[in-house]
Design a protein around this motif. Structure first.
Motif, PDB file in Angstrom:
ATOM      1  N   UNK A 271     -41.940   6.493 -23.333  1.00  0.00           N
ATOM      2  CA  UNK A 271     -41.032   5.512 -23.935  1.00  0.00           C
ATOM      3  C   UNK A 271     -40.835   5.803 -25.418  1.00  0.00           C
ATOM      4  N   UNK A 272     -41.889   6.212 -26.084  1.00  0.00           N
ATOM      5  CA  UNK A 272     -41.789   6.523 -27.504  1.00  0.00           C
ATOM      6  C   UNK A 272     -41.009   7.814 -27.741  1.00  0.00           C
ATOM      7  N   UNK A 273     -41.103   8.760 -26.796  1.00  0.00           N
ATOM      8  CA  UNK A 273     -40.301   9.971 -26.913  1.00  0.00           C
ATOM      9  C   UNK A 273     -38.809   9.626 -26.814  1.00  0.00           C
ATOM     10  N   UNK A 274     -38.449   8.806 -25.821  1.00  0.00           N
ATOM     11  CA  UNK A 274     -37.055   8.379 -25.696  1.00  0.00           C
ATOM     12  C   UNK A 274     -36.594   7.617 -26.918  1.00  0.00           C
ATOM     13  N   UNK A 275     -37.465   6.773 -27.444  1.00  0.00           N
ATOM     14  CA  UNK A 275     -37.173   6.008 -28.647  1.00  0.00           C
ATOM     15  C   UNK A 275     -36.904   6.932 -29.827  1.00  0.00           C
ATOM     16  N   UNK A 276     -37.793   7.928 -30.027  1.00  0.00           N
ATOM     17  CA  UNK A 276     -37.687   8.819 -31.173  1.00  0.00           C
ATOM     18  C   UNK A 276     -36.406   9.640 -31.143  1.00  0.00           C
ATOM     19  N   UNK A 277     -36.128  10.275 -30.011  1.00  0.00           N
ATOM     20  CA  UNK A 277     -34.954  11.141 -29.916  1.00  0.00           C
ATOM     21  C   UNK A 277     -33.671  10.336 -30.055  1.00  0.00           C
ATOM     22  N   UNK A 278     -33.624   9.197 -29.384  1.00  0.00           N
ATOM     23  CA  UNK A 278     -32.421   8.352 -29.440  1.00  0.00           C
ATOM     24  C   UNK A 278     -32.164   7.847 -30.845  1.00  0.00           C
ATOM     25  N   UNK A 279     -33.206   7.387 -31.496  1.00  0.00           N
ATOM     26  CA  UNK A 279     -33.060   6.859 -32.853  1.00  0.00           C
ATOM     27  C   UNK A 279     -32.596   7.945 -33.817  1.00  0.00           C
ATOM     28  N   UNK A 280     -33.150   9.138 -33.674  1.00  0.00           N
ATOM     29  CA  UNK A 280     -32.789  10.246 -34.551  1.00  0.00           C
ATOM     30  C   UNK A 280     -31.315  10.624 -34.395  1.00  0.00           C
ATOM     31  N   UNK A 281     -30.841  10.701 -33.159  1.00  0.00           N
ATOM     32  CA  UNK A 281     -29.480  11.165 -32.893  1.00  0.00           C
ATOM     33  C   UNK A 281     -28.458  10.066 -33.139  1.00  0.00           C
ATOM     34  N   UNK A 282     -28.684   8.896 -32.561  1.00  0.00           N
ATOM     35  CA  UNK A 282     -27.644   7.857 -32.596  1.00  0.00           C
ATOM     36  C   UNK A 282     -27.519   7.174 -33.951  1.00  0.00           C
ATOM     37  N   UNK A 283     -28.594   7.151 -34.743  1.00  0.00           N
ATOM     38  CA  UNK A 283     -28.472   6.527 -36.064  1.00  0.00           C
ATOM     39  C   UNK A 283     -27.533   7.333 -36.960  1.00  0.00           C
ATOM     40  N   UNK A 284     -27.475   8.655 -36.727  1.00  0.00           N
ATOM     41  CA  UNK A 284     -26.545   9.488 -37.483  1.00  0.00           C
ATOM     42  C   UNK A 284     -25.106   9.268 -37.034  1.00  0.00           C
ATOM     43  N   UNK A 285     -24.935   8.821 -35.792  1.00  0.00           N
ATOM     44  CA  UNK A 285     -23.592   8.647 -35.212  1.00  0.00           C
ATOM     45  C   UNK A 285     -23.235   7.176 -35.046  1.00  0.00           C
ATOM     46  N   UNK A 286     -23.930   6.316 -35.791  1.00  0.00           N
ATOM     47  CA  UNK A 286     -23.726   4.870 -35.624  1.00  0.00           C
ATOM     48  C   UNK A 286     -22.273   4.467 -35.818  1.00  0.00           C
ATOM     49  N   UNK A 287     -21.645   4.965 -36.884  1.00  0.00           N
ATOM     50  CA  UNK A 287     -20.260   4.573 -37.163  1.00  0.00           C
ATOM     51  C   UNK A 287     -19.301   5.098 -36.104  1.00  0.00           C
ATOM     52  N   UNK A 288     -19.619   6.267 -35.543  1.00  0.00           N
ATOM     53  CA  UNK A 288     -18.742   6.829 -34.517  1.00  0.00           C
ATOM     54  C   UNK A 288     -18.917   6.124 -33.173  1.00  0.00           C
ATOM     55  N   UNK A 289     -20.150   5.815 -32.814  1.00  0.00           N
ATOM     56  CA  UNK A 289     -20.409   5.150 -31.532  1.00  0.00           C
ATOM     57  C   UNK A 289     -20.063   3.663 -31.607  1.00  0.00           C
ATOM     58  N   UNK A 290     -20.468   3.018 -32.679  1.00  0.00           N
ATOM     59  CA  UNK A 290     -20.234   1.588 -32.841  1.00  0.00           C
ATOM     60  C   UNK A 290     -21.430   0.766 -32.395  1.00  0.00           C
ATOM     61  N   UNK A 291     -21.702  -0.304 -33.120  1.00  0.00           N
ATOM     62  CA  UNK A 291     -22.870  -1.130 -32.824  1.00  0.00           C
ATOM     63  C   UNK A 291     -22.756  -1.823 -31.469  1.00  0.00           C
ATOM     64  N   UNK A 292     -21.554  -2.256 -31.106  1.00  0.00           N
ATOM     65  CA  UNK A 292     -21.394  -2.922 -29.810  1.00  0.00           C
ATOM     66  C   UNK A 292     -21.773  -1.987 -28.666  1.00  0.00           C
ATOM     67  N   UNK A 293     -21.240  -0.761 -28.684  1.00  0.00           N
ATOM     68  CA  UNK A 293     -21.530   0.177 -27.603  1.00  0.00           C
ATOM     69  C   UNK A 293     -23.023   0.500 -27.540  1.00  0.00           C
ATOM     70  N   UNK A 294     -23.649   0.598 -28.702  1.00  0.00           N
ATOM     71  CA  UNK A 294     -25.072   0.928 -28.711  1.00  0.00           C
ATOM     72  C   UNK A 294     -25.905  -0.204 -28.123  1.00  0.00           C
ATOM     73  N   UNK A 295     -25.545  -1.445 -28.410  1.00  0.00           N
ATOM     74  CA  UNK A 295     -26.292  -2.569 -27.842  1.00  0.00           C
ATOM     75  C   UNK A 295     -26.003  -2.730 -26.353  1.00  0.00           C
ATOM     76  N   UNK A 296     -24.788  -2.449 -25.941  1.00  0.00           N
ATOM     77  CA  UNK A 296     -24.490  -2.456 -24.507  1.00  0.00           C
ATOM     78  C   UNK A 296     -25.309  -1.378 -23.796  1.00  0.00           C
ATOM     79  N   UNK A 297     -25.387  -0.206 -24.413  1.00  0.00           N
ATOM     80  CA  UNK A 297     -26.187   0.872 -23.841  1.00  0.00           C
ATOM     81  C   UNK A 297     -27.664   0.529 -23.813  1.00  0.00           C
ATOM     82  N   UNK A 298     -28.135  -0.174 -24.845  1.00  0.00           N
ATOM     83  CA  UNK A 298     -29.531  -0.571 -24.900  1.00  0.00           C
ATOM     84  C   UNK A 298     -29.897  -1.453 -23.709  1.00  0.00           C
ATOM     85  N   UNK A 299     -29.116  -2.499 -23.491  1.00  0.00           N
ATOM     86  CA  UNK A 299     -29.389  -3.384 -22.369  1.00  0.00           C
ATOM     87  C   UNK A 299     -29.338  -2.660 -21.036  1.00  0.00           C
ATOM     88  N   UNK A 300     -28.371  -1.771 -20.884  1.00  0.00           N
ATOM     89  CA  UNK A 300     -28.218  -1.025 -19.628  1.00  0.00           C
ATOM     90  C   UNK A 300     -29.413  -0.119 -19.369  1.00  0.00           C
TER      91      UNK A 300
END
Length: 436
Positions: A62-91
């Protein structure tokens, strides 16, 4: 005439962030609460000598998934959008939880472990998507009060662990561990529903004018950032790894369920994080982190010596007060010192914390397995142990694991001490310059 009122509901967004973090914490607590049962039912029969390493490796996924996701998606936050990221989180929390609880029905033998590991990884991805979005969102919503608001937000991480841990404890006599783990699905679905119907603020680069290149430059052209990055590796290992290990390591030795100790520690965190921002304003973030490291070191050493419920509670109190503000105060420190780094700087720091737990947890499991075999006198001797004799050997191995963890906050004492001295020196120099 311009309407200065934001087009989004700041309170609704903040509480959505709380719910997303609560879901991640409840999942973490329930994974820890069912770890012993999962190990006994699915891992011990297949690999008794490596069971500690395997269950720690699954929890660490779980921490590996957390680390990789946080590293990649935080750099692309503006491109992905906060709504999509939270929808993906719940899913991801829904899918990952289903994989964990249904593993025994879709495969058998050693294949069950692979499915459980994948479910843990998916849950970690959901956690990473949540963390990558809610920290910069909170800093954007409350730019003048980031340290306090981030601590209040992250008070709900222990809040989720409290509710998840107590749920796992009290329902253990009513539901199978699979049913307890499945409870994570309810808040995850709520995150999806609320995120889909909430208006979000514009991307950070649209409001700050900081380009993606400038955000990267803020980090890579200031080497001091990597001191904080390394420190985050150690602070997270001091907090999260013992929290996941405590039920496996302490339950038999102290005569009470380790998950109850985790709940108690997180109750302390929940209360104290509401005041930590104000305390940091008095003694500075590095000063608060130095004090936290001192308490964490003492608490982990005390946990290694605890042999009764009273001693375990006392040790947990010291350790809990030490680690309770580390994560949010580290995030807030970076947000204040590297403001142009934006969400990526905060995400990079969080990924260091998650990666440390991924590395440290399997190390704990391996060290535990090696120690119990050594204390027993070899693999064959350990295999012959039963009852109280086997528990005594496992308890000795657990004690050793906490002693070695205490080294991590000891290193942090030196790191934060040097930062405090350096910043005080700079302040005195500035005052002297103004006086001159």
């Amino acid at each position: 005439m311009t309407n200065a009122t934001p087009a989004y509901d700041r309170a609704r967004l903040f509480w959505l962030s709380v719910l997303a973090l609560f879901t991640a914490a409840a999942s973490l607590a329930l994974r820890g609460a069912i770890a012993s049962s999962l190990k006994a039912e699915w891992i011990d029969p297949v690999a008794p000598l490596q069971a500690g390493q395997l269950i720690a490796g699954a929890l660490g996924a779980a921490f590996l998934g957390f680390a990789i996701t946080l590293l990649v998606t935080s750099a692309l936050l503006d491109q992905i959008g906060m709504r999509r990221m939270l929808l993906g989180s719940g899913s991801c929390f829904v899918a990952g939880t289903l994989a964990i609880v249904l593993a025994g029905t879709v495969t058998s033998g050693s294949g069950i472990y692979a499915v459980v590991w994948g479910g843990m990884l998916l849950s970690g991805i959901g956690w990473g998507l949540a963390e990558a979005s809610i920290n910069p969102l909170t800093a954007q919503l409350y730019p003048q009060d980031a340290t306090h608001r981030l601590n209040v937000l992250h008070a709900w991480f222990p809040g989720g662990i409290i509710i998840g841990g107590l749920t796992g404890f009290f329902l253990s006599e009513i539901l199978p561990w699979q049913g307890i783990m499945a409870l994570v699905i309810a808040p995850a679905l709520a995150v999806i529903a609320i995120a889909a119907t909430t208006r979000f603020p514009p991307p950070l680069n649209a409001t700050t004018g900081v380009s993606f290149g400038a955000m990267l430059s803020e980090v890579f052209r200031r080497p001091s950032f990597f001191i904080w990055f390394a420190a985050m590796f150690l602070t997270a290992a001091s907090e999260l790894a013992p929290g996941q290990w405590i039920d496996v390591a302490l339950t038999n030795r102290v005569g009470m369920r380790g998950i109850l100790l985790l709940v108690y520690v997180n109750a302390l965190m929940f209360v104290f994080r509401h005041f930590a921002g104000r305390l940091a304003n008095r003694i500075s973030n590095p000063g608060l982190l130095w004090l936290s490291s001192l308490l964490a070191m003492a608490g982990l050493f005390m946990l290694s010596r605890a042999q009764s419920p009273a001693a375990a509670i006392a040790a947990s109190t010291v350790w809990g007060l030490g680690v309770c503000v580390m994560w949010p105060t580290m995030i807030a420190s970076v947000a204040e010192r590297y403001p142009r780094g934006g969400g990526w700087a905060m995400g990079l720091l969080g990924s260091a914390g998650a990666l440390s737990s991924y590395i440290v947890l399997p190390y704990l499991g391996t060290m535990y397995d090696e120690a119990k075999i050594e204390f027993a006198g070899g693999p064959e001797a350990f295999a012959r142990l039963t009852g109280a004799a086997r528990l005594a050997v496992e308890d000795a191995a657990a004690s050793l694991s906490f002693v070695r963890l205490a080294v991590l906050p000891a290193v942090l004492l030196a790191v934060f001490g040097l930062i405090v001295l350096r910043e005080r020196g700079k302040t005195r120099a500035q005052l002297a310059g103004e006086a001159g």
